[in-house]
Motif scaffolding. Structure first.
Motif, PDB file in Angstrom:
ATOM      1  N   ARG A  13      29.685  35.976  34.596  1.00  0.00           N
ATOM      2  CA  ARG A  13      30.499  35.926  35.809  1.00  0.00           C
ATOM      3  C   ARG A  13      31.826  35.222  35.563  1.00  0.00           C
ATOM      4  NH1 ARG A  13      25.776  34.228  40.132  1.00  0.00           N
ATOM      5  NH2 ARG A  13      25.254  36.324  40.858  1.00  0.00           N
ATOM      6  N   LEU A  14      31.808  34.243  34.677  1.00  0.00           N
ATOM      7  CA  LEU A  14      33.047  33.533  34.373  1.00  0.00           C
ATOM      8  C   LEU A  14      34.056  34.487  33.739  1.00  0.00           C
ATOM      9  CD1 LEU A  14      34.372  30.795  34.560  1.00  0.00           C
ATOM     10  CD2 LEU A  14      33.392  30.197  32.348  1.00  0.00           C
ATOM     11  N   ASN A  15      33.591  35.364  32.876  1.00  0.00           N
ATOM     12  CA  ASN A  15      34.471  36.376  32.309  1.00  0.00           C
ATOM     13  C   ASN A  15      35.021  37.294  33.397  1.00  0.00           C
ATOM     14  OD1 ASN A  15      34.812  35.834  29.603  1.00  0.00           O
ATOM     15  ND2 ASN A  15      33.819  37.691  28.891  1.00  0.00           N
ATOM     16  N   ALA A  16      34.163  37.656  34.362  1.00  0.00           N
ATOM     17  CA  ALA A  16      34.613  38.514  35.464  1.00  0.00           C
ATOM     18  C   ALA A  16      35.717  37.829  36.253  1.00  0.00           C
ATOM     19  CB  ALA A  16      33.433  38.851  36.371  1.00  0.00           C
ATOM     20  N   TYR A  17      35.542  36.548  36.507  1.00  0.00           N
ATOM     21  CA  TYR A  17      36.564  35.775  37.207  1.00  0.00           C
ATOM     22  C   TYR A  17      37.868  35.758  36.413  1.00  0.00           C
ATOM     23  CZ  TYR A  17      39.022  31.621  38.901  1.00  0.00           C
ATOM     24  OH  TYR A  17      39.978  30.764  39.360  1.00  0.00           O
ATOM     25  N   GLU A  18      37.761  35.476  35.123  1.00  0.00           N
ATOM     26  CA  GLU A  18      38.961  35.374  34.308  1.00  0.00           C
ATOM     27  C   GLU A  18      39.654  36.721  34.131  1.00  0.00           C
ATOM     28  OE1 GLU A  18      37.641  31.402  31.777  1.00  0.00           O
ATOM     29  OE2 GLU A  18      37.299  33.384  30.924  1.00  0.00           O
ATOM     30  N   SER A  19      38.898  37.808  34.204  1.00  0.00           N
ATOM     31  CA  SER A  19      39.519  39.126  34.171  1.00  0.00           C
ATOM     32  C   SER A  19      40.448  39.322  35.364  1.00  0.00           C
ATOM     33  CB  SER A  19      38.446  40.226  34.149  1.00  0.00           C
ATOM     34  OG  SER A  19      37.821  40.290  32.883  1.00  0.00           O
ATOM     35  N   GLU A  20      40.033  38.800  36.518  1.00  0.00           N
ATOM     36  CA  GLU A  20      40.893  38.900  37.698  1.00  0.00           C
ATOM     37  C   GLU A  20      42.157  38.067  37.521  1.00  0.00           C
ATOM     38  OE1 GLU A  20      40.387  40.990  40.153  1.00  0.00           O
ATOM     39  OE2 GLU A  20      38.550  41.652  39.164  1.00  0.00           O
ATOM     40  N   VAL A  21      42.023  36.903  36.898  1.00  0.00           N
ATOM     41  CA  VAL A  21      43.194  36.073  36.621  1.00  0.00           C
ATOM     42  C   VAL A  21      44.154  36.822  35.710  1.00  0.00           C
ATOM     43  CG1 VAL A  21      44.005  33.927  35.554  1.00  0.00           C
ATOM     44  CG2 VAL A  21      41.903  33.930  36.922  1.00  0.00           C
ATOM     45  N   MET A  22      43.616  37.478  34.675  1.00  0.00           N
ATOM     46  CA  MET A  22      44.467  38.213  33.741  1.00  0.00           C
ATOM     47  C   MET A  22      45.153  39.396  34.418  1.00  0.00           C
ATOM     48  SD  MET A  22      42.480  38.105  30.082  1.00  0.00           S
ATOM     49  CE  MET A  22      40.867  38.623  30.652  1.00  0.00           C
ATOM     50  N   GLU A  32      52.490  47.190  31.759  1.00  0.00           N
ATOM     51  CA  GLU A  32      51.986  48.509  32.138  1.00  0.00           C
ATOM     52  C   GLU A  32      51.379  49.203  30.934  1.00  0.00           C
ATOM     53  OE1 GLU A  32      55.622  50.137  33.581  1.00  0.00           O
ATOM     54  OE2 GLU A  32      55.215  49.579  35.663  1.00  0.00           O
ATOM     55  N   ASN A  33      50.548  50.188  31.220  1.00  0.00           N
ATOM     56  CA  ASN A  33      49.905  50.998  30.198  1.00  0.00           C
ATOM     57  C   ASN A  33      49.272  50.124  29.111  1.00  0.00           C
ATOM     58  OD1 ASN A  33      49.010  53.323  28.977  1.00  0.00           O
ATOM     59  ND2 ASN A  33      50.901  53.684  27.852  1.00  0.00           N
ATOM     60  N   ALA A  34      48.361  49.284  29.538  1.00  0.00           N
ATOM     61  CA  ALA A  34      47.661  48.386  28.618  1.00  0.00           C
ATOM     62  C   ALA A  34      46.176  48.377  28.953  1.00  0.00           C
ATOM     63  CB  ALA A  34      48.226  46.974  28.710  1.00  0.00           C
ATOM     64  N   VAL A  35      45.372  48.143  27.937  1.00  0.00           N
ATOM     65  CA  VAL A  35      43.932  47.981  28.104  1.00  0.00           C
ATOM     66  C   VAL A  35      43.559  46.594  27.592  1.00  0.00           C
ATOM     67  CG1 VAL A  35      41.634  48.812  27.483  1.00  0.00           C
ATOM     68  CG2 VAL A  35      43.502  50.439  27.804  1.00  0.00           C
ATOM     69  N   VAL A  36      42.938  45.791  28.452  1.00  0.00           N
ATOM     70  CA  VAL A  36      42.500  44.449  28.091  1.00  0.00           C
ATOM     71  C   VAL A  36      40.986  44.469  27.937  1.00  0.00           C
ATOM     72  CG1 VAL A  36      42.437  42.014  28.752  1.00  0.00           C
ATOM     73  CG2 VAL A  36      44.413  43.425  29.382  1.00  0.00           C
ATOM     74  N   VAL A  37      40.496  44.065  26.777  1.00  0.00           N
ATOM     75  CA  VAL A  37      39.055  44.004  26.530  1.00  0.00           C
ATOM     76  C   VAL A  37      38.657  42.529  26.493  1.00  0.00           C
ATOM     77  CG1 VAL A  37      37.155  44.658  25.022  1.00  0.00           C
ATOM     78  CG2 VAL A  37      39.146  46.168  25.246  1.00  0.00           C
ATOM     79  N   ASN A  38      37.948  42.099  27.534  1.00  0.00           N
ATOM     80  CA  ASN A  38      37.525  40.705  27.668  1.00  0.00           C
ATOM     81  C   ASN A  38      36.110  40.591  27.113  1.00  0.00           C
ATOM     82  OD1 ASN A  38      37.612  38.027  28.362  1.00  0.00           O
ATOM     83  ND2 ASN A  38      37.402  38.353  30.567  1.00  0.00           N
ATOM     84  N   THR A  39      35.986  40.073  25.895  1.00  0.00           N
ATOM     85  CA  THR A  39      34.744  40.162  25.131  1.00  0.00           C
ATOM     86  C   THR A  39      33.756  39.041  25.428  1.00  0.00           C
ATOM     87  OG1 THR A  39      35.638  38.880  23.281  1.00  0.00           O
ATOM     88  CG2 THR A  39      35.996  41.265  23.235  1.00  0.00           C
ATOM     89  N   CYS A  40      32.522  39.271  24.983  1.00  0.00           N
ATOM     90  CA  CYS A  40      31.439  38.290  25.063  1.00  0.00           C
ATOM     91  C   CYS A  40      30.891  38.077  23.661  1.00  0.00           C
ATOM     92  CB  CYS A  40      30.345  38.822  25.992  1.00  0.00           C
ATOM     93  SG  CYS A  40      28.827  37.829  26.034  1.00  0.00           S
ATOM     94  N   ALA A  41      30.446  36.867  23.358  1.00  0.00           N
ATOM     95  CA  ALA A  41      29.915  36.553  22.029  1.00  0.00           C
ATOM     96  C   ALA A  41      28.464  36.113  22.063  1.00  0.00           C
ATOM     97  CB  ALA A  41      30.771  35.455  21.376  1.00  0.00           C
ATOM     98  N   VAL A  42      27.801  36.274  23.209  1.00  0.00           N
ATOM     99  CA  VAL A  42      26.463  35.707  23.341  1.00  0.00           C
ATOM    100  C   VAL A  42      25.460  36.366  22.392  1.00  0.00           C
ATOM    101  CG1 VAL A  42      25.661  37.204  25.245  1.00  0.00           C
ATOM    102  CG2 VAL A  42      24.783  34.872  25.031  1.00  0.00           C
ATOM    103  N   THR A  43      25.660  37.652  22.066  1.00  0.00           N
ATOM    104  CA  THR A  43      24.809  38.340  21.099  1.00  0.00           C
ATOM    105  C   THR A  43      25.672  39.182  20.174  1.00  0.00           C
ATOM    106  OG1 THR A  43      24.489  40.314  22.466  1.00  0.00           O
ATOM    107  CG2 THR A  43      22.918  38.502  22.773  1.00  0.00           C
ATOM    108  N   ALA A  44      25.111  39.531  19.033  1.00  0.00           N
ATOM    109  CA  ALA A  44      25.805  40.431  18.117  1.00  0.00           C
ATOM    110  C   ALA A  44      26.010  41.794  18.763  1.00  0.00           C
ATOM    111  CB  ALA A  44      25.010  40.566  16.816  1.00  0.00           C
ATOM    112  N   GLU A  45      25.064  42.208  19.600  1.00  0.00           N
ATOM    113  CA  GLU A  45      25.176  43.486  20.290  1.00  0.00           C
ATOM    114  C   GLU A  45      26.371  43.500  21.242  1.00  0.00           C
ATOM    115  OE1 GLU A  45      24.466  47.326  21.822  1.00  0.00           O
ATOM    116  OE2 GLU A  45      23.966  46.324  19.929  1.00  0.00           O
ATOM    117  N   ALA A  46      26.604  42.379  21.929  1.00  0.00           N
ATOM    118  CA  ALA A  46      27.754  42.298  22.831  1.00  0.00           C
ATOM    119  C   ALA A  46      29.062  42.479  22.073  1.00  0.00           C
ATOM    120  CB  ALA A  46      27.745  40.960  23.569  1.00  0.00           C
ATOM    121  N   GLN A  47      29.134  41.898  20.889  1.00  0.00           N
ATOM    122  CA  GLN A  47      30.342  42.030  20.079  1.00  0.00           C
ATOM    123  C   GLN A  47      30.492  43.472  19.571  1.00  0.00           C
ATOM    124  OE1 GLN A  47      31.181  38.604  17.806  1.00  0.00           O
ATOM    125  NE2 GLN A  47      32.456  39.652  16.290  1.00  0.00           N
TER     126      GLN A  47
END
Length: 422
Positions: A13-22, A32-47
């Protein structure tokens, strides 16, 4: 035609919040015309999923700027910078700075630009507010970030830094901003939220923050607390659950395991008996409380008997919502050097835990039949009960953001079916 900024969010949820800030920073900067990937490191699968999303984004939009940030970008910046699809790698602290979004973020000569500061040197929580989350139902408010603990399986402290708390006045202002934007429900969030206040003057506890917010913002209809470490929960917080009707009767616990030896090897600060006592005490104060929990299946050295203790803990704590993690080896963590459990065994134990969790949830949902419950509607036909169970009405519609009473007719496909109580 110019294209908007697309933000892909992984993790908490903290990442979700920070995505809104970004999103807000990017809009202010005119990006404009940008893609932001806000990643998680909790598991290797997430990465792995983040890397896959980056490649997919480049394939679908060859001309877009691709910006990678979040915990995985903080802990493994070089690996993301080496991806030919990436233009900019932003650290976790840097992504919250407005100036980071005003610079030229296009890769130069095929090499990604890196703006990743040392997160372990950051000593103050960055207080940022976002008015509205695109939907006027539920908003996440960050009151804490970072973690001072070093669980042997976890790399997140190195992605988030040490624990930092948002002062009371700033937390209250963030909540007030969300309520004024039309959100009836706020979720207080953090990496280790029960450590809130330890770095502030007088070392206040989370319970006092909850009380202060509820008192200062009487217009707030519902408050939730994100995942907590039960061993850190203070007495004032427990009393607040028993006395404050606007504090919803649902808690997600960071339990991780139900065997004492496994917990010690994880370097957790509680034992299984502590978890059981905590749930019993909270239910004494708030009889209708429901709990969710994180449990890891197949932690290194876990025997069948140790796993059975985790399986039994689901019933002994009376858990309703289970979030099961098959153990994922994270390079750089102490657990990665321990004797590993076979992958097939891990998957089977995760399956059994999920099956147990589904049975517990089914029983809870079945028990709601015939009750009339106030539901916060997220869409015209779906919403959440105070216990965070999802409800769908069979007829009619409700304005999103409205709390309406629904008569529950019974469970259906993992949620509750009901009729508006008119």
């Amino acid at each position: 035609m110019n294209r908007a900024v697309d933000v892909i969010t992984f993790g908490c949820r903290l990442n979700a919040y920070e995505s809104e800030v970004m999103k807000a920073h990017a809009a202010t900067a005119g990006l404009e015309n940008a893609v932001v990937v806000n990643t998680c490191a909790v598991t290797a699968e997430a990465q792995r999923q983040a890397r896959q999303a980056i490649r997919r984004a480049r394939k679908h939009n060859p001309d877009a700027r691709i910006i990678v940030t979040g915990c995985a970008a903080q802990t493994d910046a070089d690996a993301f910078a080496a991806m030919p699809e990436v233009d900019l790698v932003l650290g976790n602290e840097d992504k919250l700075k407005a100036e980071s979004w005003q610079a030229d973020v296009k890769a130069r000569d095929g090499a990604a630009v890196m703006n990743v500061s040392d997160i372990m040197t950051v000593t103050k929580a960055r207080s940022v507010s976002v008015a509205g989350f695109g939907e006027k139902t539920r908003a996440v408010v960050q009151v804490q970030t970072g973690c001072d603990h070093r669980c042997t399986f976890c790399i997140i402290p190195f992605g988030r830094g040490n624990s930092r708390s948002v002062p009371v006045s700033q937390a209250v202002e963030q909540v007030r901003l969300q309520v004024e934007a039309g959100c009836p429900e706020v979720v207080l969030s953090g990496v280790d939220i029960t450590s809130w206040g330890a770095d502030l003057a007088g070392q206040p506890k989370l319970g006092s923050l909850v009380r202060d917010i509820l008192k200062a913002v009487p217009e707030l209809k519902r408050m939730r607390i994100s995942s907590i470490d039960s061993v850190e929960a203070d007495e004032e917080l427990l009393r607040a659950f028993g006395e404050e009707e606007r504090l919803m009767p649902h808690l997600h616990l960071s339990l991780q395991a139900g065997d004492d030896m496994v917990l010690k090897r994880m370097k957790r600060r509680h034992l299984r008996g502590d978890a059981i006592r905590f749930c019993d005490e909270v239910r004494r104060l708030r009889p209708d409380m429901v709990f969710g929990a994180d449990i890891i299946a197949g932690f290194p050295t876990e025997t069948e008997a140790m796993f059975e203790n985790s399986l039994k803990l689901v019933d002994e704590c009376g858990l309703t919502f289970l979030h099961v993690f098959p153990y994922s080896k994270r390079p750089g963590t102490p657990a990665a050097k321990m004797p590993q459990v076979d992958g097939a065994v891990i998957r089977e134990r995760a399956r059994q835990l999920r099956e147990k969790g589904e049975a517990r949830l089914d029983a809870f949902l079945a028990a709601q039949a015939g009750r009339t419950i106030p539901v916060l509607f997220e869409t015209a036909t779906r919403g959440r009960t105070p216990h965070y169970a999802q409800v769908e009405i069979d007829a009619g519609s409700v304005e999103p953001g409205t709390i309406s009473k629904v008569r529950i007719t019974g469970p259906r496909d993992g949620l509750l079916a009901g009729e508006l109580d008119v």
